[in-house]
Design a protein around this motif. Structure first.
Motif, short mmCIF file in Angstrom:
data_model
loop_
_atom_site.label_atom_id
_atom_site.label_comp_id
_atom_site.label_asym_id
_atom_site.label_seq_id
_atom_site.Cartn_x
_atom_site.Cartn_y
_atom_site.Cartn_z
N ARG A 57 -8.21 4.57 1.99
CA ARG A 57 -8.63 4.87 3.35
C ARG A 57 -7.82 6.06 3.83
NH1 ARG A 57 -4.65 3.22 6.71
NH2 ARG A 57 -3.32 1.54 5.95
N ARG A 58 -8.41 6.81 4.71
CA ARG A 58 -7.73 7.98 5.26
C ARG A 58 -6.95 7.54 6.49
NH1 ARG A 58 -7.60 12.94 4.13
NH2 ARG A 58 -9.37 12.94 2.75
N ASP A 59 -5.71 8.03 6.59
CA ASP A 59 -4.86 7.80 7.76
C ASP A 59 -4.33 9.17 8.17
OD1 ASP A 59 -3.27 6.78 9.77
OD2 ASP A 59 -1.76 5.96 8.42
N GLY A 60 -5.01 9.80 9.10
CA GLY A 60 -4.66 11.18 9.46
C GLY A 60 -4.97 12.09 8.29
N SER A 80 -3.32 11.73 5.39
CA SER A 80 -2.91 10.99 4.18
C SER A 80 -4.03 10.07 3.69
CB SER A 80 -1.68 10.13 4.47
OG SER A 80 -0.59 10.93 4.82
N MET A 81 -4.09 9.90 2.37
CA MET A 81 -4.94 8.89 1.76
C MET A 81 -4.01 7.72 1.40
SD MET A 81 -8.11 9.61 1.72
CE MET A 81 -8.83 8.52 0.54
N ILE A 82 -4.39 6.54 1.88
CA ILE A 82 -3.61 5.34 1.63
C ILE A 82 -4.37 4.48 0.63
CG2 ILE A 82 -2.51 3.31 2.66
CD1 ILE A 82 -1.46 6.00 3.77
N GLN A 114 -6.30 9.84 -12.04
CA GLN A 114 -6.06 8.43 -12.37
C GLN A 114 -6.48 7.52 -11.22
OE1 GLN A 114 -5.54 8.04 -15.46
NE2 GLN A 114 -5.07 10.19 -15.77
N LEU A 115 -6.22 7.93 -9.99
CA LEU A 115 -6.66 7.14 -8.83
C LEU A 115 -8.18 7.06 -8.77
CD1 LEU A 115 -4.10 8.42 -6.19
CD2 LEU A 115 -4.30 6.06 -7.01
N GLN A 139 0.84 -1.19 0.00
CA GLN A 139 0.00 0.00 0.00
C GLN A 139 0.88 1.24 0.00
OE1 GLN A 139 -2.44 -0.50 3.46
NE2 GLN A 139 -0.86 0.17 4.88
N HIS A 140 0.35 2.32 -0.57
CA HIS A 140 1.11 3.57 -0.67
C HIS A 140 0.21 4.76 -0.34
CE1 HIS A 140 4.08 1.33 -3.02
NE2 HIS A 140 4.89 2.36 -2.88
N ALA A 141 0.82 5.76 0.28
CA ALA A 141 0.16 7.04 0.45
C ALA A 141 0.29 7.81 -0.87
CB ALA A 141 0.81 7.83 1.58
N VAL A 142 -0.64 8.72 -1.10
CA VAL A 142 -0.60 9.51 -2.33
C VAL A 142 0.73 10.24 -2.46
CG1 VAL A 142 -1.66 11.45 -3.55
CG2 VAL A 142 -3.10 9.74 -2.46
N ALA A 143 1.23 10.81 -1.38
CA ALA A 143 2.50 11.54 -1.43
C ALA A 143 3.64 10.65 -1.89
CB ALA A 143 2.81 12.15 -0.07
#
Length: 109
Positions: free
Chosen positions: A68-71, A73-75, A55-56, A35-39
């Motif tokens: 999913r949101r993590d703080g 960040s979107m993962i 694209q996402l 899994q990756h964060a958008v950044a």
């Protein structure tokens, strides 16, 4: 009563059209690893944030990735391991095609 169901071959064509963009393929390749964060993806892929977001969004609508949101960040991750298997199969097919083309070029005319 629902209308007639779309033929499977048309659904497959639409599926492959969704895959028909280099940025989408690169995103799926990255997500095949983990899994990756958008950044993180922005750094790896090197495109504008708006382009990656678009694209996402396409990949999410197609059901190929989940988010999913993590703080703040979107993962993102693959919706199913089948996507990674499809990319691996495509790599194997292309490797064979390229090897065949190289062989053809090496043969004397």
């Amino acid at each position: 009563m629902p209308g007639p169901q779309r033929p499977l071959h048309r659904m497959k064509a639409d599926f492959f059209k969704t895959l028909g963009h280099p940025i989408r393929i690169r995103v799926l390749e990255l997500l095949s690893e983990r899994q990756h964060a958008v950044a993180e993806m922005l750094t790896e892929i090197g495109v504008e944030p708006a382009n990656l977001s678009q694209q996402l969004s396409i990949l999410r609508r197609a059901g190929l990735v989940t988010a999913r949101r993590d703080g703040i960040s979107m993962i993102y991750e693959l919706a199913t391991a089948d996507v990674a298997e499809l990319l691996a199969a495509a790599r194997d097919i292309l490797t064979g095609v390229i090897a065949g083309q190289a062989e053809a070029l090496e043969r004397p005319a």
